[in-house]
Design a protein around this motif. Structure first.
Motif, PDB file in Angstrom:
ATOM      1  N   THR A   1      38.632  35.620  41.999  1.00  0.00           N
ATOM      2  CA  THR A   1      37.554  35.960  41.061  1.00  0.00           C
ATOM      3  C   THR A   1      37.681  35.213  39.734  1.00  0.00           C
ATOM      4  OG1 THR A   1      38.783  37.855  40.136  1.00  0.00           O
ATOM      5  CG2 THR A   1      37.344  38.282  42.042  1.00  0.00           C
TER       6      THR A   1
ATOM      7  N   ASP B   1      29.524  39.228  51.235  1.00  0.00           N
ATOM      8  CA  ASP B   1      29.100  40.066  50.121  1.00  0.00           C
ATOM      9  C   ASP B   1      27.585  40.079  49.969  1.00  0.00           C
ATOM     10  OD1 ASP B   1      31.609  41.063  49.118  1.00  0.00           O
ATOM     11  OD2 ASP B   1      32.051  39.036  48.453  1.00  0.00           O
TER      12      ASP B   1
ATOM     13  N   ALA C   1      27.973  37.435  40.697  1.00  0.00           N
ATOM     14  CA  ALA C   1      27.971  38.041  42.029  1.00  0.00           C
ATOM     15  C   ALA C   1      28.672  39.386  42.064  1.00  0.00           C
ATOM     16  CB  ALA C   1      28.614  37.093  43.032  1.00  0.00           C
ATOM     17  N   LYS C   2      29.330  39.750  40.976  1.00  0.00           N
ATOM     18  CA  LYS C   2      30.052  41.026  40.963  1.00  0.00           C
ATOM     19  C   LYS C   2      29.078  42.183  41.006  1.00  0.00           C
ATOM     20  CE  LYS C   2      34.132  39.340  38.444  1.00  0.00           C
ATOM     21  NZ  LYS C   2      34.905  39.429  37.184  1.00  0.00           N
TER      22      LYS C   2
ATOM     23  N   ILE D   1      30.617  33.342  40.020  1.00  0.00           N
ATOM     24  CA  ILE D   1      31.468  34.432  40.503  1.00  0.00           C
ATOM     25  C   ILE D   1      31.181  35.724  39.739  1.00  0.00           C
ATOM     26  CG2 ILE D   1      33.857  35.232  40.639  1.00  0.00           C
ATOM     27  CD1 ILE D   1      34.663  32.306  41.181  1.00  0.00           C
TER      28      ILE D   1
ATOM     29  N   LYS E   1      32.287  34.080  46.557  1.00  0.00           N
ATOM     30  CA  LYS E   1      31.326  35.084  46.108  1.00  0.00           C
ATOM     31  C   LYS E   1      29.903  34.568  46.291  1.00  0.00           C
ATOM     32  CE  LYS E   1      34.554  37.867  44.907  1.00  0.00           C
ATOM     33  NZ  LYS E   1      34.819  39.059  45.748  1.00  0.00           N
ATOM     34  N   ASP E   2      29.746  33.258  46.203  1.00  0.00           N
ATOM     35  CA  ASP E   2      28.463  32.586  46.431  1.00  0.00           C
ATOM     36  C   ASP E   2      28.798  31.262  47.108  1.00  0.00           C
ATOM     37  OD1 ASP E   2      26.051  31.269  46.429  1.00  0.00           O
ATOM     38  OD2 ASP E   2      25.677  31.453  44.281  1.00  0.00           O
TER      39      ASP E   2
END
Length: 421
Positions: free
Chosen positions: A221, A96, A419-420, A416, A378-379
């Motif tokens: 998520t 991502d 990071a969206k 999380i 996500k990270d």
């Protein structure tokens, strides 16, 4: 000669498999391939590049490496400066970030048809897919297993042909192997305690599930471990040092170093460690599946580094990059990678051979793939460090497991959410 012919056949088969793409790389094209420094991986890539260039004299591939801790930063900085490599290795959990940063181009469908990818690769390759596009393919996949020192097992009165099958047996074996000095300091660990190694994956995707939980929900998520299952998993893990005294965080700096030095009876690690452990001469070691819980529930964590094509690759460099990516994700390349690094082939046909399934070293990892989970980070770097900090607060600062777990869950959810898109 027979081996050479086999490799040639495998490579020819790959080219036939991607027959929809006409490879037209021009003469005297140079492309760069970047990966992080890990001795066996660099050695394997050197060999792959040599084989590729021998078959493609008009293409030169330059391998560039950086220390793991600096790798993401260097790739992002190079891209911003317009100097990104043509083919990039990346951990699947960084996808991502790399896509958002404009580093990667979707894999061209003429060269890498989606139906072929989904038919030939292990299903975890789907972690490289976003919005209907694949951004990379792995050469190898990794799962976890329990490495054990047969010499220390024998010295402790344990049967080296019968390694632990359950968590209770794992703890019992660790307690028999562990040795303390007069001050209570560990001089031989029954098992390593190394959250900075692979233990954070063991806790997250294995122990939490074995204690009845699920680490995340909603496509990973939503953090879902601040509950009884997560607390039981954290209590079990920290008890290995605080109560069972079979290991200690920081012992010999790294868990893999303690195991290599013959000072740890067991360690949980990945297939990527096989290449370096092969150099151990002082004792014989074995591999077995990760211990099940008392009810026989098993779990594992599967991951991989993928190879993608830079968004900056154009023209002749792009054509050469396609051809190189096709080769390093071919059966022939995976055979070299398996022998040099120890990581399992990402193509099902190359991994699930009779020889591999009967191999006492490879078989436990292959079995682990059958019930493994792949965290959709996500990270990745931040989420990994968050788990390390959670355990350190308990082991080093004396914080309660309940409070540290709650703090970790809140912090990870914030990562999380941030990071969206």
């Amino acid at each position: 000669m027979e081996a050479h012919m086999r490799k040639a056949t495998l490579f020819a088969g790959l080219v036939a498999g991607f027959s929809t793409f006409a490879f037209n790389a021009a003469q005297a094209v140079e492309i760069e391939y970047w990966q992080y420094v890990f001795d066996t991986r660099v050695k394997a890539m050197d060999q792959l590049i040599a084989e590729f260039q021998k078959a493609n004299p008009g293409i030169t591939v330059k391998q560039v490496t950086f220390p793991y801790a600096d790798y993401q930063t260097r790739v992002i900085a190079a891209n911003m400066a317009g100097n990104a490599p043509d083919v990039i290795q990346l951990f699947y959990g960084w996808l991502d970030k790399f896509v958002a940063g404009g580093l990667l181009a979707p894999l061209p469908k003429d060269a890498f048809p989606h139906d072929k990818i989904e038919k030939d690769f292990f299903p975890i390759v789907s972690a490289m897919k976003r919005d209907g596009e694949y951004y990379g393919l792995p050469t190898a996949v990794r799962s976890l297993a329990l490495f054990y020192n047969k010499k220390l097992f024998t010295e402790a009165g344990l049967d080296p042909s019968n390694p632990p099958k359950t968590l209770d047996e794992f703890v019992a074996a660790g307690q028999k192997i562990a040795k303390l000095d007069g001050s209570g300091n560990i001089v031989v660990a029954g098992s390593t305690v190394d959250m900075g190694g692979q233990d954070h994956q063991w806790w997250r995707e294995v122990l939490i599930r074995q204690f009845g939980g699920e680490p995340y929900k909603d496509g990973d998520t939503k953090v879902n471990y601040n509950n009884e299952a997560g607390l039981k998993a954290l209590n079990f893990y920290t008890s290995l040092q605080l109560e069972k005294k079979i290991g200690k965080a920081g012992f010999m700096d790294e868990g893999q170093a303690a195991f290599r030095g013959g000072k740890a009876g067991m360690t949980i690690d990945g297939t990527f460690r096989l290449g370096s452990f092969k150099s151990i001469k002082d004792f014989e070691w074995g591999v077995t599946e990760l211990p099940a819980n008392a009810q026989g529930v098993r779990s594992n964590y599967a991951s991989y580094f993928a190879n993608g094509i830079s968004a900056k690759a154009k023209g002749e460099e792009l054509e050469a990059s396609k051809k190189f990516l096709a080769y390093i994700t071919s059966p022939a390349a995976m055979e070299i990678w398996l022998k040099t690094v120890g990581e399992l082939p990402a193509l099902r046909s190359a991994a699930l051979t009779d020889a591999n399934l009967k191999d006492p070293i490879y078989a436990p990892f292959l079995k682990g793939l059958e019930y493994a989970h792949t965290t959709l980070f996500k990270d990745e770097q931040g989420q990994r460090q968050n788990a390390i900090d959670m355990v350190n607060r308990v082991l080093l600062e004396g914080q309660s497991t309940k409070d540290s777990l709650a703090q970790a869950a809140e912090a990870e959810q914030e990562m999380i959410d941030a990071a969206k898109p």
